[in-house]
Design a protein around this motif. Sequence first.
Motif, mmCIF file in Angstrom:
data_model
loop_
_atom_site.group_PDB
_atom_site.id
_atom_site.type_symbol
_atom_site.label_atom_id
_atom_site.label_comp_id
_atom_site.label_asym_id
_atom_site.label_seq_id
_atom_site.Cartn_x
_atom_site.Cartn_y
_atom_site.Cartn_z
ATOM 1 N N ASN A 52 -20.714 -0.089 21.221
ATOM 2 C CA ASN A 52 -21.350 -0.333 19.940
ATOM 3 C C ASN A 52 -21.555 -1.832 19.757
ATOM 4 O O ASN A 52 -20.587 -2.566 19.608
ATOM 5 N N HIS A 53 -22.796 -2.269 19.767
ATOM 6 C CA HIS A 53 -23.113 -3.684 19.605
ATOM 7 C C HIS A 53 -23.232 -4.066 18.135
ATOM 8 O O HIS A 53 -23.793 -5.099 17.814
ATOM 9 N N SER A 54 -22.697 -3.250 17.259
ATOM 10 C CA SER A 54 -22.724 -3.492 15.816
ATOM 11 C C SER A 54 -21.455 -4.218 15.397
ATOM 12 O O SER A 54 -20.388 -4.004 15.962
ATOM 13 N N GLN A 55 -21.579 -5.027 14.368
ATOM 14 C CA GLN A 55 -20.402 -5.739 13.865
ATOM 15 C C GLN A 55 -19.504 -4.852 13.004
ATOM 16 O O GLN A 55 -18.404 -5.243 12.641
ATOM 17 N N PHE A 56 -19.941 -3.647 12.681
ATOM 18 C CA PHE A 56 -19.198 -2.808 11.753
ATOM 19 C C PHE A 56 -18.213 -1.853 12.415
ATOM 20 O O PHE A 56 -17.203 -1.497 11.820
ATOM 21 N N VAL A 57 -18.511 -1.389 13.626
ATOM 22 C CA VAL A 57 -17.691 -0.363 14.271
ATOM 23 C C VAL A 57 -17.357 -0.810 15.691
ATOM 24 O O VAL A 57 -18.225 -1.257 16.431
ATOM 25 N N ASP A 58 -16.086 -0.660 16.067
ATOM 26 C CA ASP A 58 -15.641 -1.060 17.404
ATOM 27 C C ASP A 58 -16.150 -0.095 18.474
ATOM 28 O O ASP A 58 -16.548 1.037 18.182
ATOM 29 N N ASN A 59 -16.106 -0.536 19.723
ATOM 30 C CA ASN A 59 -16.508 0.284 20.868
ATOM 31 C C ASN A 59 -15.634 1.522 21.001
ATOM 32 O O ASN A 59 -14.474 1.528 20.583
ATOM 33 N N GLY A 60 -16.181 2.537 21.641
ATOM 34 C CA GLY A 60 -15.435 3.753 21.959
ATOM 35 C C GLY A 60 -15.698 4.870 20.968
ATOM 36 O O GLY A 60 -15.819 4.643 19.764
ATOM 37 N N ARG A 61 -15.792 6.081 21.512
ATOM 38 C CA ARG A 61 -16.031 7.262 20.680
ATOM 39 C C ARG A 61 -14.927 7.454 19.643
ATOM 40 O O ARG A 61 -15.199 7.734 18.475
ATOM 41 N N GLU A 62 -13.686 7.272 20.037
ATOM 42 C CA GLU A 62 -12.582 7.494 19.093
ATOM 43 C C GLU A 62 -12.589 6.467 17.965
ATOM 44 O O GLU A 62 -12.267 6.801 16.819
ATOM 45 N N ASN A 63 -12.961 5.222 18.260
ATOM 46 C CA ASN A 63 -13.067 4.210 17.202
ATOM 47 C C ASN A 63 -14.193 4.544 16.234
ATOM 48 O O ASN A 63 -14.053 4.367 15.020
ATOM 49 N N PHE A 64 -15.317 5.043 16.767
ATOM 50 C CA PHE A 64 -16.421 5.463 15.913
ATOM 51 C C PHE A 64 -15.970 6.586 14.982
ATOM 52 O O PHE A 64 -16.199 6.543 13.775
ATOM 53 N N LYS A 65 -15.328 7.598 15.537
ATOM 54 C CA LYS A 65 -14.869 8.727 14.729
ATOM 55 C C LYS A 65 -13.869 8.284 13.663
ATOM 56 O O LYS A 65 -13.968 8.700 12.505
ATOM 57 N N ALA A 66 -12.938 7.425 14.025
ATOM 58 C CA ALA A 66 -11.935 6.948 13.074
ATOM 59 C C ALA A 66 -12.598 6.178 11.930
ATOM 60 O O ALA A 66 -12.237 6.360 10.754
ATOM 61 N N TYR A 67 -13.554 5.326 12.264
ATOM 62 C CA TYR A 67 -14.249 4.548 11.239
ATOM 63 C C TYR A 67 -14.918 5.477 10.233
ATOM 64 O O TYR A 67 -14.777 5.314 9.015
ATOM 65 N N PHE A 68 -15.668 6.475 10.727
ATOM 66 C CA PHE A 68 -16.414 7.331 9.804
ATOM 67 C C PHE A 68 -15.519 8.342 9.086
ATOM 68 O O PHE A 68 -15.828 8.738 7.956
ATOM 69 N N LYS A 69 -14.415 8.743 9.666
ATOM 70 C CA LYS A 69 -13.468 9.578 8.922
ATOM 71 C C LYS A 69 -12.967 8.814 7.699
ATOM 72 O O LYS A 69 -12.923 9.357 6.592
ATOM 73 N N THR A 70 -12.591 7.567 7.886
ATOM 74 C CA THR A 70 -12.128 6.736 6.772
ATOM 75 C C THR A 70 -13.258 6.481 5.784
ATOM 76 O O THR A 70 -13.065 6.575 4.566
ATOM 77 N N PHE A 71 -14.439 6.169 6.304
ATOM 78 C CA PHE A 71 -15.601 5.920 5.447
ATOM 79 C C PHE A 71 -15.869 7.123 4.555
ATOM 80 O O PHE A 71 -16.093 6.986 3.346
ATOM 81 N N TYR A 72 -15.841 8.335 5.118
ATOM 82 C CA TYR A 72 -16.131 9.536 4.348
ATOM 83 C C TYR A 72 -15.025 9.869 3.347
ATOM 84 O O TYR A 72 -15.287 10.528 2.345
ATOM 85 N N GLN A 73 -13.808 9.412 3.594
ATOM 86 C CA GLN A 73 -12.747 9.567 2.597
ATOM 87 C C GLN A 73 -12.988 8.648 1.403
ATOM 88 O O GLN A 73 -12.731 9.021 0.265
#
Length: 148
Positions: A52-73
């Motif tokens: 992920n070349h974005s400043q908002f979410v770290d690399n890796g599928r698990e990091n993406f999932k963790a970020y959006f789980k928290t975001f959706y909470q």
Amino acid sequence: MLTAIKEETHFDGSNEAISKKNIETVLTFYDAVFTQRTVESCNQLMRVDYINHSQFVDNGRENFKAYFKTFYQKFKQSGTDVELVFADKDLVCLHATHWASNRLFTVKIKCVDIYKLQDGQLAEHWDSVEGLTVVSRLVFFLKSFLKL
């Protein structure tokens, strides 16, 4: 599909089929993750070593999932509207409006997302987010402060 940036650019039938399949995969990802809010769908649609070349979410599928789980909470309502999508072989580009709401405010952000696909899964992501309004800047500050 964008077919002519340069005059010598052209697609044969197989490249067009690859582009169409990749568009379908990215739109399925958008619907599952950003509309249906089912981050577990990433297990099928995203490589485990997703970059992920974005400043908002770290690399890796698990990091993406963790970020959006928290975001959706934190943001009980959210979604996206895809305005434009096109592809060139393994690259898919979308222009979309993302929005999220909680009890205090709603934020709308327009962005361009570019995905590179490999073996039918999202492998890399780049984005360009529109200039942020004062409210959006505050939200991103709060997200950083709250470690979202």
